[in-house]
Write an enzyme that holds these catalytic residues in place. Structure first.
Site, PDB file in Angstrom:
ATOM      1  N   TYR A   1      -1.505  -0.812  10.398  1.00 34.65           N
ATOM      2  CA  TYR A   1      -1.588  -1.078   8.956  1.00 34.65           C
ATOM      3  C   TYR A   1      -0.336  -0.548   8.245  1.00 34.65           C
ATOM      4  O   TYR A   1       0.276  -1.249   7.433  1.00 34.65           O
ATOM      5  CB  TYR A   1      -2.838  -0.422   8.386  1.00 34.65           C
ATOM      6  CG  TYR A   1      -3.093  -0.698   6.920  1.00 34.65           C
ATOM      7  CD1 TYR A   1      -3.587  -1.930   6.499  1.00 34.65           C
ATOM      8  CD2 TYR A   1      -2.848   0.275   5.949  1.00 34.65           C
ATOM      9  CE1 TYR A   1      -3.820  -2.194   5.155  1.00 34.65           C
ATOM     10  CE2 TYR A   1      -3.073   0.026   4.604  1.00 34.65           C
ATOM     11  CZ  TYR A   1      -3.568  -1.204   4.205  1.00 34.65           C
ATOM     12  OH  TYR A   1      -3.796  -1.457   2.868  1.00 34.65           O
TER      13      TYR A   1
ATOM     14  N   SER B   1       0.864  -1.187   0.000  1.00 39.80           N
ATOM     15  CA  SER B   1       0.000   0.000   0.000  1.00 39.80           C
ATOM     16  C   SER B   1       0.898   1.234   0.000  1.00 39.80           C
ATOM     17  O   SER B   1       2.058   1.156   0.435  1.00 39.80           O
ATOM     18  CB  SER B   1      -0.860  -0.009   1.266  1.00 39.80           C
ATOM     19  OG  SER B   1      -1.455   1.255   1.482  1.00 39.80           O
TER      20      SER B   1
HETATM   21  P1  NAD Z   1     -11.142  -6.536   0.619  1.00 42.49           P
HETATM   22  O1  NAD Z   1     -11.521  -6.508   2.043  1.00 42.49           O
HETATM   23  O2  NAD Z   1     -12.115  -6.097  -0.413  1.00 42.49           O
HETATM   24  O3  NAD Z   1     -10.647  -8.004   0.236  1.00 42.49           O
HETATM   25  C1  NAD Z   1      -9.750  -8.689   1.073  1.00 42.49           C
HETATM   26  C2  NAD Z   1      -9.965 -10.185   0.910  1.00 42.49           C
HETATM   27  O4  NAD Z   1      -9.005 -10.854   1.741  1.00 42.49           O
HETATM   28  C3  NAD Z   1     -11.357 -10.648   1.390  1.00 42.49           C
HETATM   29  O5  NAD Z   1     -11.939 -11.517   0.434  1.00 42.49           O
HETATM   30  C4  NAD Z   1     -11.066 -11.369   2.695  1.00 42.49           C
HETATM   31  O6  NAD Z   1     -11.964 -12.450   2.977  1.00 42.49           O
HETATM   32  C5  NAD Z   1      -9.651 -11.887   2.439  1.00 42.49           C
HETATM   33  N1  NAD Z   1      -8.944 -12.146   3.692  1.00 42.49           N
HETATM   34  C6  NAD Z   1      -8.777 -11.290   4.731  1.00 42.49           C
HETATM   35  N2  NAD Z   1      -8.122 -11.893   5.726  1.00 42.49           N
HETATM   36  C7  NAD Z   1      -7.859 -13.158   5.306  1.00 42.49           C
HETATM   37  C8  NAD Z   1      -7.209 -14.273   5.884  1.00 42.49           C
HETATM   38  N3  NAD Z   1      -6.709 -14.218   7.145  1.00 42.49           N
HETATM   39  N4  NAD Z   1      -7.099 -15.407   5.169  1.00 42.49           N
HETATM   40  C9  NAD Z   1      -7.607 -15.498   3.923  1.00 42.49           C
HETATM   41  N5  NAD Z   1      -8.257 -14.486   3.327  1.00 42.49           N
HETATM   42  C10 NAD Z   1      -8.372 -13.324   4.000  1.00 42.49           C
HETATM   43  O7  NAD Z   1      -9.790  -5.670   0.532  1.00 42.49           O
HETATM   44  P2  NAD Z   1      -9.043  -4.996  -0.696  1.00 42.49           P
HETATM   45  O8  NAD Z   1      -9.267  -3.539  -0.621  1.00 42.49           O
HETATM   46  O9  NAD Z   1      -9.295  -5.723  -1.955  1.00 42.49           O
HETATM   47  O10 NAD Z   1      -7.560  -5.250  -0.240  1.00 42.49           O
HETATM   48  C11 NAD Z   1      -6.723  -6.242  -0.837  1.00 42.49           C
HETATM   49  C12 NAD Z   1      -5.285  -5.906  -0.492  1.00 42.49           C
HETATM   50  O11 NAD Z   1      -4.962  -4.630  -1.056  1.00 42.49           O
HETATM   51  C13 NAD Z   1      -5.030  -5.792   1.007  1.00 42.49           C
HETATM   52  O12 NAD Z   1      -3.775  -6.358   1.311  1.00 42.49           O
HETATM   53  C14 NAD Z   1      -5.039  -4.298   1.243  1.00 42.49           C
HETATM   54  O13 NAD Z   1      -4.259  -3.941   2.360  1.00 42.49           O
HETATM   55  C15 NAD Z   1      -4.417  -3.800  -0.049  1.00 42.49           C
HETATM   56  N6  NAD Z   1      -4.691  -2.415  -0.379  1.00 42.49           N
HETATM   57  C16 NAD Z   1      -5.985  -1.955  -0.420  1.00 42.49           C
HETATM   58  C17 NAD Z   1      -6.213  -0.618  -0.730  1.00 42.49           C
HETATM   59  C18 NAD Z   1      -7.602  -0.033  -0.785  1.00 42.49           C
HETATM   60  O14 NAD Z   1      -7.731   1.204  -0.772  1.00 42.49           O
HETATM   61  N7  NAD Z   1      -8.630  -0.846  -0.859  1.00 42.49           N
HETATM   62  C19 NAD Z   1      -5.133   0.240  -1.005  1.00 42.49           C
HETATM   63  C20 NAD Z   1      -3.854  -0.272  -0.941  1.00 42.49           C
HETATM   64  C21 NAD Z   1      -3.640  -1.594  -0.652  1.00 42.49           C
END
Ligand code: NAD
Length: 244
Positions: A150, A137
């Site tokens: 985070y 991120s």
């Molecule tokens: P999201 O919550 O939409 O999806 C996350 C997925 O991970 C979900 O399906 C959840 O069930 C799964 N998950 C969570 N914990 C788990 C575990 N212990 N074991 C197995 N599965 C697990 O989130 P997102 O926004 O798609 O985020 C995905 C990645 O991108 C994350 O690592 C997040 O930190 C990163 N990210 C997100 C953003 C944002 O703004 N959304 C920005 C930068 C980085």
């Protein structure tokens, strides 16, 4: 551009939602056989409906035994994309963060990729074009107030990726990280609220845009790119605070 991914096999964690789901669909559209892992089986099944021939693995990335038995069902891998992550406390100073909350964030966001990649490495070593992408991120480099666990976890993930690329330098397995700013997903909507994203006064990217970065980094087209972080933040961190 032909990404030359057709016929390869890729594991995507966190494939049930958001970025992981978009990566799974993008790779499937490139002809990749996807192996989808998430702790949420129903969400995983929804993603799989757009990914012909997908293998589904319901597992918690923080659970060593679950990860091992999930990976034991896989016989080939050319790529791993670690998307599973949680944001943890938002808007909380560290005096208000419990040890359990801190441990949960570090466990999913850092220990999870460690466990998944450790289990996947024997399969990746057998691939001629292996590539790993970790979803970090922009919080690895800049901080919003009240998200210290985070931010710490995402910075750790960047350096984990760099260290791994060095450890694996003689194997041909590449390891890169993508570090996006705010992406429109259920996670960011949960943290910021729908209004903040629908009427955003700041740039917001789509999960499909992040998936395109991932697809390129998995492709042999990027074979010289290793140990790097692709910071996709609309150029925000390039700007100096100097008011010229
Ligand atoms: P999201 O919550 O939409 O999806 C996350 C997925 O991970 C979900 O399906 C959840 O069930 C799964 N998950 C969570 N914990 C788990 C575990 N212990 N074991 C197995 N599965 C697990 O989130 P997102 O926004 O798609 O985020 C995905 C990645 O991108 C994350 O690592 C997040 O930190 C990163 N990210 C997100 C953003 C944002 O703004 N959304 C920005 C930068 C980085």
């Amino acid at each position: 551009m032909d990404l030359q991914l057709s016929g390869t096999t890729a594991l995507v964690t966190g494939a049930g939602s958001g970025i992981g789901r978009a990566v799974a669909l993008a790779l499937a559209a490139e002809g990749v056989r996807v192996v989808l892992l998430d702790r949420d089986g129903a969400a995983l099944a929804r993603t799989a409906s757009g990914c012909p021939g997908a293998l589904l693995l319901v597992a918690d990335v923080t659970d060593e035994a679950q990860v091992a038995s999930a990976l034991a069902r896989v016989d080939r891998l050319d790529a791993v994309v670690c998307c599973a992550g949680i944001s943890g406390p938002v808007g909380a100073g560290i005096e208000d963060v419990s040890l359990a909350e801190w441990n949960a964030v570090l466990s999913v966001n850092v220990t999870g990729p460690f466990l998944v990649l450790r289990a996947a490495l024997p399969l990746l070593r057998a691939s001629a074009t292996a590539s790993v992408v970790l979803i970090s991120s922009d919080s690895a480099f800049v901080a919003s107030p009240g998200m210290a666990p985070y931010c710490a976890s995402k910075a750790a993930l960047v350096q984990f990726g760099r260290a791994l690329s060095v450890d694996l330098a003689d194997t041909g397995i590449r390891v890169n990280t993508v570090a996006p700013s705010v992406v429109d997903t259920p996670m960011s909507r949960g943290d910021l609220g729908d209004t903040a994203l629908d009427e955003a006064a700041f740039p917001v990217q789509t999960a499909d845009e992040v998936a395109a970065h991932v697809s390129y980094l998995l492709s042999p087209r990027s074979r010289a790119v290793n140990g790097t972080t692709l910071l996709s933040d609309f150029g925000y961190t390039a700007r100096s605070g100097f008011p010229a």
